[in-house]
Design a protein around this motif. Sequence first.
Motif, PDB file in Angstrom:
ATOM      1  N   GLU A  19       9.704  27.935  48.846  1.00 23.86           N
ATOM      2  CA  GLU A  19       9.418  28.485  47.514  1.00 23.86           C
ATOM      3  C   GLU A  19       7.923  28.481  47.196  1.00 23.86           C
ATOM      4  O   GLU A  19       7.365  29.473  46.725  1.00 23.86           O
ATOM      5  CB  GLU A  19      10.171  27.688  46.435  1.00 23.86           C
ATOM      6  N   GLU A  20       7.253  27.360  47.459  1.00 22.57           N
ATOM      7  CA  GLU A  20       5.849  27.229  47.076  1.00 22.57           C
ATOM      8  C   GLU A  20       4.961  28.184  47.856  1.00 22.57           C
ATOM      9  O   GLU A  20       4.073  28.830  47.287  1.00 22.57           O
ATOM     10  CB  GLU A  20       5.385  25.786  47.287  1.00 22.57           C
ATOM     11  N   PHE A  82      15.674  32.728  41.097  1.00 24.76           N
ATOM     12  CA  PHE A  82      16.461  31.632  41.657  1.00 24.76           C
ATOM     13  C   PHE A  82      15.809  31.185  42.975  1.00 24.76           C
ATOM     14  O   PHE A  82      15.037  31.926  43.595  1.00 24.76           O
ATOM     15  CB  PHE A  82      17.924  32.024  41.863  1.00 24.76           C
ATOM     16  N   ALA A  83      16.120  29.980  43.399  1.00 24.92           N
ATOM     17  CA  ALA A  83      15.432  29.357  44.549  1.00 24.92           C
ATOM     18  C   ALA A  83      16.100  29.786  45.852  1.00 24.92           C
ATOM     19  O   ALA A  83      16.825  29.006  46.486  1.00 24.92           O
ATOM     20  CB  ALA A  83      15.434  27.842  44.396  1.00 24.92           C
ATOM     21  N   TYR A  84      15.836  30.999  46.293  1.00 26.39           N
ATOM     22  CA  TYR A  84      16.522  31.546  47.463  1.00 26.39           C
ATOM     23  C   TYR A  84      16.215  30.756  48.741  1.00 26.39           C
ATOM     24  O   TYR A  84      17.117  30.481  49.541  1.00 26.39           O
ATOM     25  CB  TYR A  84      16.146  33.017  47.659  1.00 26.39           C
ATOM     26  N   PHE A  85      14.947  30.392  48.956  1.00 29.00           N
ATOM     27  CA  PHE A  85      14.610  29.653  50.167  1.00 29.00           C
ATOM     28  C   PHE A  85      15.342  28.313  50.197  1.00 29.00           C
ATOM     29  O   PHE A  85      15.865  27.894  51.233  1.00 29.00           O
ATOM     30  CB  PHE A  85      13.101  29.431  50.262  1.00 29.00           C
ATOM     31  N   GLN A  89      18.116  27.072  52.921  1.00 30.38           N
ATOM     32  CA  GLN A  89      17.975  25.843  53.707  1.00 30.38           C
ATOM     33  C   GLN A  89      19.200  24.952  53.561  1.00 30.38           C
ATOM     34  O   GLN A  89      19.684  24.367  54.541  1.00 30.38           O
ATOM     35  CB  GLN A  89      16.705  25.106  53.275  1.00 30.38           C
ATOM     36  N   LEU A  90      19.732  24.859  52.349  1.00 29.79           N
ATOM     37  CA  LEU A  90      20.937  24.062  52.118  1.00 29.79           C
ATOM     38  C   LEU A  90      22.149  24.676  52.830  1.00 29.79           C
ATOM     39  O   LEU A  90      22.992  23.949  53.375  1.00 29.79           O
ATOM     40  CB  LEU A  90      21.205  23.935  50.615  1.00 29.79           C
ATOM     41  N   MET A  91      22.228  25.997  52.832  1.00 26.40           N
ATOM     42  CA  MET A  91      23.322  26.661  53.546  1.00 26.40           C
ATOM     43  C   MET A  91      23.253  26.376  55.041  1.00 26.40           C
ATOM     44  O   MET A  91      24.291  26.166  55.701  1.00 26.40           O
ATOM     45  CB  MET A  91      23.271  28.164  53.299  1.00 26.40           C
ATOM     46  N   LYS A  98      22.214  30.272  59.832  1.00 29.09           N
ATOM     47  CA  LYS A  98      20.806  30.366  60.170  1.00 29.09           C
ATOM     48  C   LYS A  98      20.065  31.284  59.194  1.00 29.09           C
ATOM     49  O   LYS A  98      20.593  32.313  58.768  1.00 29.09           O
ATOM     50  CB  LYS A  98      20.625  30.894  61.595  1.00 29.09           C
ATOM     51  N   VAL A  99      18.828  30.901  58.883  1.00 28.33           N
ATOM     52  CA  VAL A  99      17.983  31.733  58.019  1.00 28.33           C
ATOM     53  C   VAL A  99      17.415  32.870  58.864  1.00 28.33           C
ATOM     54  O   VAL A  99      16.807  32.612  59.913  1.00 28.33           O
ATOM     55  CB  VAL A  99      16.844  30.907  57.394  1.00 28.33           C
ATOM     56  N   PRO A 100      17.600  34.125  58.475  1.00 27.71           N
ATOM     57  CA  PRO A 100      17.116  35.244  59.292  1.00 27.71           C
ATOM     58  C   PRO A 100      15.593  35.357  59.271  1.00 27.71           C
ATOM     59  O   PRO A 100      14.929  34.833  58.379  1.00 27.71           O
ATOM     60  CB  PRO A 100      17.768  36.460  58.632  1.00 27.71           C
ATOM     61  N   THR A 101      15.090  36.060  60.265  1.00 29.12           N
ATOM     62  CA  THR A 101      13.645  36.281  60.360  1.00 29.12           C
ATOM     63  C   THR A 101      13.287  37.750  60.243  1.00 29.12           C
ATOM     64  O   THR A 101      12.107  38.098  60.271  1.00 29.12           O
ATOM     65  CB  THR A 101      13.106  35.734  61.687  1.00 29.12           C
TER      66      THR A 101
END
Length: 219
Positions: A19-20, A82-85, A89-91, A98-101
């Motif tokens: 987020e930051e 909303f805090a998508y990142f 990460q929690l998911m 996995k978080v996509p790139t």
Amino acid sequence: MPHITLVRHGQANTEARDEESYDRLSELGHQQAEWLGAHMRDTGDRFARVYTGAMRRHRETAAGMRTQDHAEIVEDARLNEFAYFTLSQLMEEQHGLKVPTEREGFVRHLPTVLGAWERGEIEGVPETHAAFSARIRDVTSEIAAGQGRALVVTSGGLIGTVLRQTLDLDVEGWAKMCLAIQNTSVHRWQMVLDKPLLVQFNMISHLEAPERHHAQTHL
């Protein structure tokens, strides 16, 4: 007739994974904001009230647009994204997603994350989906009740949620709207019989000249 214009912030830090780090405009994002502000001034698009979220990318976009030329800026944290990142990460930690790139991956990833968030399937979230939806309803209702045309500089997820609440969209439709919203795009609502009516979606006239096509961005 109350009239609300929502603007998504300029392109942010596309390399960010938290987020930051994401919360600042890229060089192109600053240029997009300047172009939008100039377009609004050239077309006589004036506002009696100006609002932003409390995020850096909102403030930087409003400054680049020179929204202070219209009215004093009211900063309201209820207009934050909303805090998508963090949700992603929690998911990954809790469900192995996995978080996509790449953008194509986000098309599949976003509705999965939003659906799990709405159903309460992610533990330790910074904000529940119910609280997020309620604060958006509250702040948009307050803005709609004010006098004169209002400009709101915010984020794509929030604009997508206002669209969802206006059009009664399911999670898949909500995600599709969020993915479609471009940087510094313009969206307009009018209140008719105390109900919001969508009258413009994803306007990017300030980026439609051939030499600006490169600036039509989603991320």
